[in-house]
Design a protein around this motif. Structure first.
Motif, PDB file in Angstrom:
ATOM      1  N   THR A   2      41.929  44.029  44.602  1.00 51.06           N
ATOM      2  CA  THR A   2      43.056  43.524  43.824  1.00 51.06           C
ATOM      3  C   THR A   2      44.303  43.563  44.692  1.00 51.06           C
ATOM      4  N   ALA A  32      42.868  48.567  45.424  1.00 56.48           N
ATOM      5  CA  ALA A  32      44.056  47.719  45.348  1.00 56.48           C
ATOM      6  C   ALA A  32      44.827  47.766  46.657  1.00 56.48           C
ATOM      7  N   ASP A  70      47.178  38.914  42.556  1.00 58.35           N
ATOM      8  CA  ASP A  70      46.678  39.225  41.215  1.00 58.35           C
ATOM      9  C   ASP A  70      47.794  39.737  40.317  1.00 58.35           C
ATOM     10  N   LEU A 193      44.173  44.839  36.945  1.00 59.43           N
ATOM     11  CA  LEU A 193      42.743  45.149  36.856  1.00 59.43           C
ATOM     12  C   LEU A 193      42.222  44.891  35.455  1.00 59.43           C
TER      13      LEU A 193
END
Length: 200
Positions: A2, A32, A70, A193
């Protein structure tokens, strides 16, 4: 993986310091990563052209940075209760992404720094949110479950982290402000997420 884009403009490095702290919060979440990007200054001289690569700090943002992210954290110093012109100029060039809905459904947040304690921090954060809403992004703030919001005597708002840089813009980010920056990075990433899981 992410990826959260932290896109900001910084004149005296205070907003840049906040961006770095938000990146720490992003990368505290497993799986991430943070992508730091900035924008060049806007010149009043028509012939002035910025170098393609900044002298220091992260690269200048490109359209593809927005497409690839994202989630987005948007940062700017306060200019009369609004974001600085360079960041607004960059956002004004994203109408094709707005038309296609490319950023719709992604989480976004805002952060700011001011020279005076009551210099329009919350107004700046709110005005920065307007283009994010037009892009169809979900706004992420800081809830009062972040205890630091109740105790800070400098920066920090439920609309997003803020920093009081002082009249000479030389006051460093204090621990309360830093904690809120990291909290926003973490919270924004968790939101990204969760939204990604919902799209599967």
């Amino acid at each position: 993986m992410t990826e959260i884009l932290i896109l900001y403009y910084s004149r005296f490095e205070a907003t840049a310091a906040m961006a770095e702290l938000i990146a720490h919060g992003v990368e505290s979440v497993e799986g991430a990563s943070a992508r730091l990007r900035t924008v060049p200054p806007v010149s009043t001289v028509c012939e002035a052209v910025a170098d393609d690569i900044p002298a220091s700090g992260p690269p200048y943002a490109e359209r593809d940075d927005l497409l690839a992210c994202d989630g987005l954290a948007l940062g700017s110093p306060t200019r009369f209760g609004n974001m600085a012109a360079p960041l607004k100029y960059f956002l004004d060039g994203t109408s094709d992404l707005w038309m296609s809905g490319a950023l719709a459904g992604r989480p976004a947040a805002a952060f700011t720094s001011t020279a005076s304690l009551h210099g329009g921090q919350e107004a700046t954060l709110l005005t920065m949110m307007l283009p994010l809403l037009h892009h169809g992004m979900f706004l992420v703030g800081l809830p009062y479950t972040e205890e630091t919001l109740r105790s800070t005597t400098t920066g920090g708002t439920p609309y997003g982290p803020s920093h009081y840089a002082g009249a000479d813009s030389d006051r460093p980010v204090d621990e309360d402000e830093a904690r809120l920056c990291r909290a926003l990075g973490h919270r924004l990433t968790e939101a990204a997420l969760q939204l990604a899981r919902g799209r599967r």
